[in-house]
Design an enzyme around this catalytic site. Structure first.
Site, PDB file in Angstrom:
ATOM      1  N   SER A   1      17.670   9.277   3.527  1.00 36.41           N
ATOM      2  CA  SER A   1      16.356   8.975   4.075  1.00 36.41           C
ATOM      3  C   SER A   1      15.483   8.358   2.971  1.00 36.41           C
ATOM      4  CB  SER A   1      15.740  10.250   4.659  1.00 36.41           C
ATOM      5  OG  SER A   1      14.692   9.954   5.538  1.00 36.41           O
TER       6      SER A   1
ATOM      7  N   HIS B   1      21.467  11.321  11.229  1.00 40.08           N
ATOM      8  CA  HIS B   1      20.735  10.976  10.001  1.00 40.08           C
ATOM      9  C   HIS B   1      21.433  11.533   8.753  1.00 40.08           C
ATOM     10  CE1 HIS B   1      17.291   9.515   7.870  1.00 40.08           C
ATOM     11  NE2 HIS B   1      16.835  10.699   7.526  1.00 40.08           N
TER      12      HIS B   1
ATOM     13  N   ASP C   1      21.323   7.376  14.397  1.00 41.38           N
ATOM     14  CA  ASP C   1      20.027   7.359  13.725  1.00 41.38           C
ATOM     15  C   ASP C   1      19.351   6.002  13.902  1.00 41.38           C
ATOM     16  OD1 ASP C   1      17.870   7.619  12.072  1.00 41.38           O
ATOM     17  OD2 ASP C   1      19.011   7.744  10.213  1.00 41.38           O
TER      18      ASP C   1
END
Length: 412
Positions: free
Chosen positions: A82, A376, A347
């Site tokens: 991320s 994710h 994602d």
């Protein structure tokens, strides 16, 4: 990462980002507008550079490599998921001499206004519900969100929407943005096992949301809100939803979970710090849905509201073009080396590296790989028997690539 480190005989080092957790440079006074001015991606990357240079003395590790100044370094590979993955990639852009390479998972390094990225993101959310939900779920979701955009305050109340403050004339658009954040985050976090990574979620939450959306009775709005509550209120303890906190608005209301004060949890996760960064460098990534979700603004009106709220809360305004200028867009990675972007199909944030070619960079050493069936940065999580084959393939690619970097070449 722990399993890979064990196989490689490596150690893991987690570096905390300034203004998050306990890394508060001014203690309790760190969040004044003046002191927050030192919270930036450039400063954070420089912190990590200073840490890397200090590692030989701190850990006693040494490499045959030396920096351009003759300084001894350790053999370091950066990992991040991320925002951490974005930092890992950007560190290779800014300080390539200090590391062997970077694995960046779920790292939307090319996600800026004016590129139509919001439409691509919405399409990716829809694709996850179409592929991993139930038949007809994606179309039902689209109809429900459209209904929310035109609903009246009374209709939202009838659907079970309980705001923490009076909704006002902009209730439909504000609730729709809140709902989109929750729905998109369910797609992002559609792991095949239960998690408490962001909130408390069951296994395959997209399927659970689709059960509500496809229920045989009731209108579209109640079905949508039931799906939203899967994300924001899985424990059933949420008293109200805080629509006023959207787009870096007012401070969020408390909502305890299992005896935990969520204001403390929010502090641990850096909600305030992240909102500041959304107000300066990352305007398309504001926190939504009671501090748990993310969704890019879809209209100029929302971007204008974000700018106004940022000025009120932090005395700053977004710099939407700065990061693309400072670190480049997807096609610019042809100038860099030894970066492996791993994206996971479920994602929707994977669209943030869609502009990075599958093989590019100096000597073809920058790669992008899409893991089918993954959520994710699932490739960085501990292995599970429930992991999709695409996730297993991504992990094998990561290991072979890292071994190649350690041996002084590309992928082994």
């Amino acid at each position: 990462m722990f399993s890979l480190a064990s196989r490689l005989g490596a150690r893991l080092l987690f570096a905390e980002h300034r203004y998050y957790g306990r890394s508060l440079p001014f203690g309790a006074a760190s969040f004044t507008p003046t002191n927050l001015s030192l919270l930036s991606i450039e400063q954070a990357l420089a912190d990590y550079a200073a840490l890397l240079v200090a590692l030989p003395n701190e850990l006693g590790c040494h490499s045959a490599r030396r920096s351009g100044s003759g300084r001894t370094l350790c053999d370091v590979v950066l990992f991040g998921g991320s925002y951490g993955g974005m930092l890992a990639a950007w560190h290779r852009v800014r300080f390539p001499q200090l590391t062997l390479g970077a694995v960046a998972s779920g790292a939307p390094v090319d996600f800026y206004p004016g590129e139509g990225i919001q439409r691509a993101f919405a399409a990716a959310v829809n694709a996850t519900y179409a592929t991993y939900g139930r038949a007809g779920c994606a179309s039902m979701l689209g109809a429900a969100l459209a209904s929310a955009e035109t609903a009246t305050e009374g209709q939202l109340a009838m659907a079970g929407v309980r705001p923490c403050a009076p909704m006002g004339a902009d209730a439909p658009s504000r609730y729709a943005f809140y709902a989109r954040g929750a729905i998109a985050s369910l797609a992002m976090l559609d792991y095949p096992y239960a998690t408490e990574f962001v909130g408390v979620l069951p296994a395959n939450p997209v399927q659970r949301a689709c059960v509500d959306l496809m229920a045989g009775t009731g209108g579209l709005l109640p079905k949508l809100h039931a799906a939203v509550l899967h994300f924001v209120n899985a424990t059933g303890t949420l008293r109200c939803i805080d629509l006023q906190a959207e787009l870096v608005g007012v401070d969020r209301h408390l909502r305890p979970r299992r005896g935990v004060d969520y204001r403390e949890v929010a502090g641990d996760l850096g909600v305030r710090s992240w909102n500041y960064q959304a107000c300066t460098e990352l305007p398309l990534e504001p926190i939504t849905s009671d501090g748990l979700g993310f969704y890019p603004e879809q209209s100029g009106k929302q971007l204008a509201e974000l700018e106004t709220n940022c000025a009120k809360r932090f005395s700053v305004r977004p710099r939407p073009g700065w990061m693309g200028l400072a670190f480049g867009l997807g096609a610019d990675y042809r100038h860099h080396s030894n970066i492996l972007f791993i994206e996971n199909e479920k994602d929707p944030w994977h669209v943030g590296t869609a502009s990075v070619p599958a093989v590019t960079g100096i000597g073809g050493t920058v790669r992008r790989h899409l893991a089918r069936g993954g959520a994710h940065h699932q490739d960085l999580r501990f292995a599970s028997p429930l992991d999709a084959q695409g996730v297993l393939e991504a992990r094998r690619l990561v290991e072979s690539t890292v071994r190649g970097w350690l041996q002084g070449g590309g992928e082994s």
